[in-house]
Design an enzyme around this catalytic site. Structure first.
Site, mmCIF file in Angstrom:
data_model
loop_
_atom_site.group_PDB
_atom_site.id
_atom_site.type_symbol
_atom_site.label_atom_id
_atom_site.label_comp_id
_atom_site.label_asym_id
_atom_site.label_seq_id
_atom_site.Cartn_x
_atom_site.Cartn_y
_atom_site.Cartn_z
ATOM 1 N N PRO A 83 0.722 -1.221 0.105
ATOM 2 C CA PRO A 83 -0.004 -0.018 -0.065
ATOM 3 C C PRO A 83 0.917 1.236 -0.197
ATOM 4 C CG PRO A 83 -0.315 -1.260 2.043
ATOM 5 C CD PRO A 83 0.680 -1.967 1.059
ATOM 6 N N GLY A 87 4.014 3.335 5.368
ATOM 7 C CA GLY A 87 5.308 3.046 6.289
ATOM 8 C C GLY A 87 6.149 1.748 5.907
ATOM 9 N N LEU A 88 5.540 1.122 4.897
ATOM 10 C CA LEU A 88 6.293 -0.208 4.547
ATOM 11 C C LEU A 88 7.320 -0.108 3.145
ATOM 12 C CD1 LEU A 88 3.176 -2.671 4.443
ATOM 13 C CD2 LEU A 88 4.918 -2.264 6.239
ATOM 14 N N GLY A 89 7.686 1.170 2.987
ATOM 15 C CA GLY A 89 8.895 1.262 1.979
ATOM 16 C C GLY A 89 8.395 1.188 0.660
ATOM 17 N N SER A 91 7.942 3.707 -1.430
ATOM 18 C CA SER A 91 8.663 4.596 -2.344
ATOM 19 C C SER A 91 10.116 4.163 -2.599
ATOM 20 C CB SER A 91 8.641 6.230 -1.723
ATOM 21 O OG SER A 91 9.068 6.258 -0.646
ATOM 22 N N ALA A 92 10.815 3.695 -1.362
ATOM 23 C CA ALA A 92 12.225 3.226 -1.721
ATOM 24 C C ALA A 92 12.180 2.000 -2.707
ATOM 25 C CB ALA A 92 12.483 2.740 -0.122
ATOM 26 N N ALA A 93 11.085 1.123 -2.637
ATOM 27 C CA ALA A 93 11.170 -0.033 -3.603
ATOM 28 C C ALA A 93 10.822 0.495 -4.823
ATOM 29 C CB ALA A 93 10.186 -0.937 -2.949
ATOM 30 N N ASP A 134 15.761 2.746 4.245
ATOM 31 C CA ASP A 134 14.613 2.282 3.171
ATOM 32 C C ASP A 134 15.336 1.710 1.985
ATOM 33 O OD1 ASP A 134 12.968 2.913 5.425
ATOM 34 O OD2 ASP A 134 11.722 4.067 4.147
#
Ligand code: MEV
Length: 300
Positions: A83, A87-89, A91-93, A134
Site C-alpha cells: 500500500p 510505512g512499508l517502504g 517509495s524506496a522499493a 529504506d
C-alpha cells in the site's frame, strides 16, 4: 522489455533516530514492487494501478541517466503489492526497482551498493530528508543493522511478525519535519530520547544475534516514538490490542502518523491478526524476504 522488483520493509527498531545518525534495525518483507520498463523512441510514460505519485520514478530515471551519461525514451508500468504511503517502504522499493530496470536497459551495470546510493539520493531529493535505511534494505534484502555513514551489517534473525495496517496514508517528509521541529524546540529533552532509541536498537541487535527475545525493547521503543509525537490513537489501539492478544511486543513501524505497526508473535499469530482486524484494520503476515532488488525477466 525488462521486469525488475524490490521488496518493502518494516523497521524493527530505530526509525526517526536514524535520521540523526543513530542505528536502525530493518527487515525486508515478502511484498514487492514490480517495474516493467521498455525502451521507446522518446519521452517518459508512467502508469500505475495504485498511486499517481510518480516523483520517485521520475527522479530515479533522471539519476540513472545522469550516472550512465546516456538517455532513452521509456514506458514504465508499476505494479505494487505494497500500500502506498503506509510505512512499508513503497517509495524506496519503487525507486530501487526503477534504478535497476533503467540501468539494465541502458546496459550500465550498477553494483548493489551503487543502486542503494542512487536510491537514497532519489529519496533525499524528493523528500528533502531521508536516511539510507529504506533504500538499503530494499536493495540488499534480509535483515540489516544500518548505521548512517558506516558499512551495513547483515543480521541472521528470524523474527515472526504480524503487521497491522491502519489504512491511513501519511507523509514521511512531514513526520520527519515534525520531529525536527520538536527537537529544535526542546533539544535538551528530545536529544536524549533519540540517543535512547539508539541504545535500544544496539541492544536489540545483540539480543537478536543471541536468539533472545526483543519484545520488551519493542514496547519501550514504541513509548519513545509516542514521546516524539509520531504515534496516533489508532496505532496505539493496534499496539495494545496486539499485546493483549499475546504478542511479545509491539510498536509502530516507519514514520508513524498512520501507516503500520508490527507485533512480535512467536506464538498466537492468528489471535493477534484477528485482534488487529477487530479494530477495523488489515493484518498482514510479513515473512522476511532474503532477496533484495532483482531482475525478474529481461527480453531483448
Ligand atoms: C521511514 O521509513 C523511516 C524514518 O526514520 C525516515 C528515514 O529514515 O528516512 C522515519
Amino acid at each position: 522489455m525488462i521486469t525488475t522488483s524490490a521488496p518493502g520493509k518494516v523497521i524493527l527498531f530505530g526509525e526517526h533516530a536514524v535520521v540523526y545518525g543513530e542505528p536502525a534495525l530493518v527487515c525486508a518483507i515478502d511484498k514487492r514492487v514490480y517495474i516493467h520498463a521498455s525502451k521507446v523512441p522518446s519521452g517518459l510514460k508512467i502508469i500505475s494501478g495504485k498511486s499517481k505519485d510518480f516523483r520517485y520514478v521520475k527522479k530515479a530515471v533522471e539519476l540513472v541517466f545522469e550516472h550512465a551519461g546516456k538517455k532513452c525514451g521509456l514506458d514504465i508500468k508499476i505494479d505494487s503489492e505494497l500500500p502506498p504511503a503506509s510505512g512499508l517502504g513503497s517509495s524506496a522499493a519503487v525507486s530501487v526497482a526503477t534504478i535497476l530496470a533503467v540501468s539494465e536497459l541502458l546496459g550500465a551495470k550498477l553494483s548493489k551498493a551503487e543502486i542503494a546510493k542512487l536510491g537514497h539520493k532519489a529519496e533525499l531529493e524528493v523528500q528533502g530528508a531521508a536516511s539510507p535505511t529504506d533504500t538499503a534494505i530494499s536493495t540488499f534484502g534480509g535483515v540489516l543493522f544500518i548505521q548512517p555513514k558506516k558499512k551495513y551489517q547483515r543480521i541472521n534473525a528470524a523474527l515472526p511478525l504480524v503487521v497491522g495496517y491502519t489504512g491511513v496514508e501519511r507523509s514521511t517528509k512531514i513526520l520527519v519535519q515534525n520531529v525536527r521541529s520538536l527537537k529544535e524546540k526542546f533539544p535538551e529533552i528530545v536529544n536524549p530520547i533519540i540517543r535512547d532509541i539508539g541504545k535500544i536498537t544496539r541492544k536489540a541487535k545483540r539480543r537478536l544475534e543471541n536468539n533472545e527475545d526483543v519484545g520488551e525493547l519493542m514496547d519501550i521503543n514504541h513509548g519513545l516514538l509516542c514521546a516524539l509525537g509520531v504515534s496516533t490513537e489508532k496505532l496505539n489501539e493496534l499496539v495494545y490490542a496486539a499485546r493483549k492478544a499475546g504478542a511479545k511486543g509491539a510498536k509502530l513501524t516507519g514514520a508513524g502518523g498512520g501507516g503500520c505497526m508490527i507485533a512480535c508473535v512467536p506464538k498466537n499469530a492468528e489471535k493477534v491478526a484477528r485482534a488487529i482486524e477487530a479494530c477495523g484494520c488489515t493484518a498482514l503476515r510479513a515473512p522476511i524476504s532474503k532477496e533484495g532488488a532483482r531482475v525478474e525477466k529481461h527480453a531483448i
